[in-house]
Design a protein around this motif. Structure first.
Motif, short mmCIF file in Angstrom:
data_model
loop_
_atom_site.label_atom_id
_atom_site.label_comp_id
_atom_site.label_asym_id
_atom_site.label_seq_id
_atom_site.Cartn_x
_atom_site.Cartn_y
_atom_site.Cartn_z
N ILE A 37 31.04 28.40 33.10
CA ILE A 37 32.49 28.25 33.22
C ILE A 37 33.20 29.47 32.66
O ILE A 37 34.17 29.96 33.25
N ALA A 38 32.74 29.99 31.54
CA ALA A 38 33.36 31.18 30.97
C ALA A 38 33.23 32.39 31.90
O ALA A 38 34.17 33.17 32.05
N THR A 39 32.08 32.53 32.54
CA THR A 39 31.88 33.65 33.48
C THR A 39 32.78 33.50 34.70
O THR A 39 33.38 34.48 35.15
N VAL A 40 32.89 32.30 35.23
CA VAL A 40 33.76 32.08 36.38
C VAL A 40 35.22 32.35 36.02
O VAL A 40 35.96 32.98 36.79
N MET A 41 35.63 31.91 34.84
CA MET A 41 37.02 32.14 34.41
C MET A 41 37.29 33.64 34.20
O MET A 41 38.34 34.14 34.58
N MET A 42 36.35 34.36 33.61
CA MET A 42 36.54 35.80 33.42
C MET A 42 36.56 36.54 34.75
O MET A 42 37.35 37.46 34.94
N SER A 43 35.71 36.12 35.68
CA SER A 43 35.72 36.74 37.01
C SER A 43 37.03 36.48 37.74
O SER A 43 37.58 37.39 38.38
N ALA A 44 37.55 35.27 37.62
CA ALA A 44 38.83 34.95 38.26
C ALA A 44 39.96 35.75 37.63
O ALA A 44 40.85 36.25 38.33
N LEU A 45 39.94 35.90 36.31
CA LEU A 45 40.97 36.69 35.63
C LEU A 45 40.91 38.15 36.08
O LEU A 45 41.95 38.76 36.37
N CYS A 46 39.71 38.71 36.16
CA CYS A 46 39.57 40.09 36.62
C CYS A 46 40.04 40.24 38.06
O CYS A 46 40.70 41.22 38.40
N ALA A 47 39.72 39.26 38.91
CA ALA A 47 40.17 39.33 40.31
C ALA A 47 41.69 39.26 40.40
O ALA A 47 42.30 40.02 41.16
N LEU A 48 42.30 38.39 39.61
CA LEU A 48 43.76 38.31 39.63
C LEU A 48 44.40 39.59 39.13
O LEU A 48 45.41 40.05 39.68
N LEU A 49 43.84 40.17 38.08
CA LEU A 49 44.41 41.40 37.54
C LEU A 49 44.28 42.56 38.52
O LEU A 49 45.18 43.40 38.63
N VAL A 50 43.16 42.62 39.23
CA VAL A 50 42.96 43.72 40.17
C VAL A 50 43.83 43.54 41.41
O VAL A 50 44.43 44.49 41.90
N LEU A 51 43.91 42.34 41.92
CA LEU A 51 44.61 42.12 43.17
C LEU A 51 46.12 42.00 42.99
O LEU A 51 46.85 42.05 43.97
N TRP A 52 46.57 41.82 41.77
CA TRP A 52 48.01 41.78 41.53
C TRP A 52 48.53 43.20 41.68
O TRP A 52 48.00 44.13 41.10
N ARG A 53 49.54 43.37 42.44
CA ARG A 53 50.01 44.70 42.86
C ARG A 53 50.80 45.42 41.77
O ARG A 53 51.89 45.91 42.00
#
Length: 137
Positions: A37-53
């Protein structure tokens, strides 16, 4: 103090040396729910930070993914004193699964961050203007 007090104190002091404890009991396995769960949450946070313009947030995502990898590579499986004990307690297929899942959990946020950066670079920004959305008559 009496003689039996010294014997009891010596027994209490030497008690951890007399017990044989399993190392795997004290280590979180990568297939348990908390690391997944921690890995999935960190991956989602990184994806949101990268894809946020925003311009600088991809740097934060890169730093978080590198920090995540650094923390996971400090796992006892890779240490010189505890690692052989962990490998001895696990069967051969379990040890391979442990290593593979540990590496996946280590590198997943970094791979997600790189994928998001490549997506941002390959796909141009598409801005919708209000004039493009007006219905034609």
């Amino acid at each position: 103090m009496e003689r039996h007090t010294y014997r009891v104190a010596l027994g209490v002091i030497l008690f951890p040396g007399l017990c044989w404890a399993e190392v795997l009991d004290k280590q979180l396995a990568p297939w348990e729910s908390v690391p997944v769960i921690a890995t999935v949450m960190m991956s989602a946070l990184c994806a949101l930070l990268v894809l946020w313009r925003r311009d600088g947030l991809w740097r934060v995502a890169c730093a978080l993914s590198v920090l995540w990898a650094f923390v996971w590579l400090q796992n006892d499986f890779f240490s010189a004193d505890v690692g052989p004990m962990l490998r001895a307690e696990l069967s051969s297929p379990e040890a391979r699964a442990y290593l593979v899942l540990l590496l996946v959990e280590t590198l997943l946020p970094f791979i997600v961050t790189l994928g998001g950066l490549m997506r941002r670079r390959l796909l141009p920004r598409v801005g919708l203007s209000l004039s493009a959305c007006k219905p034609r008559m």
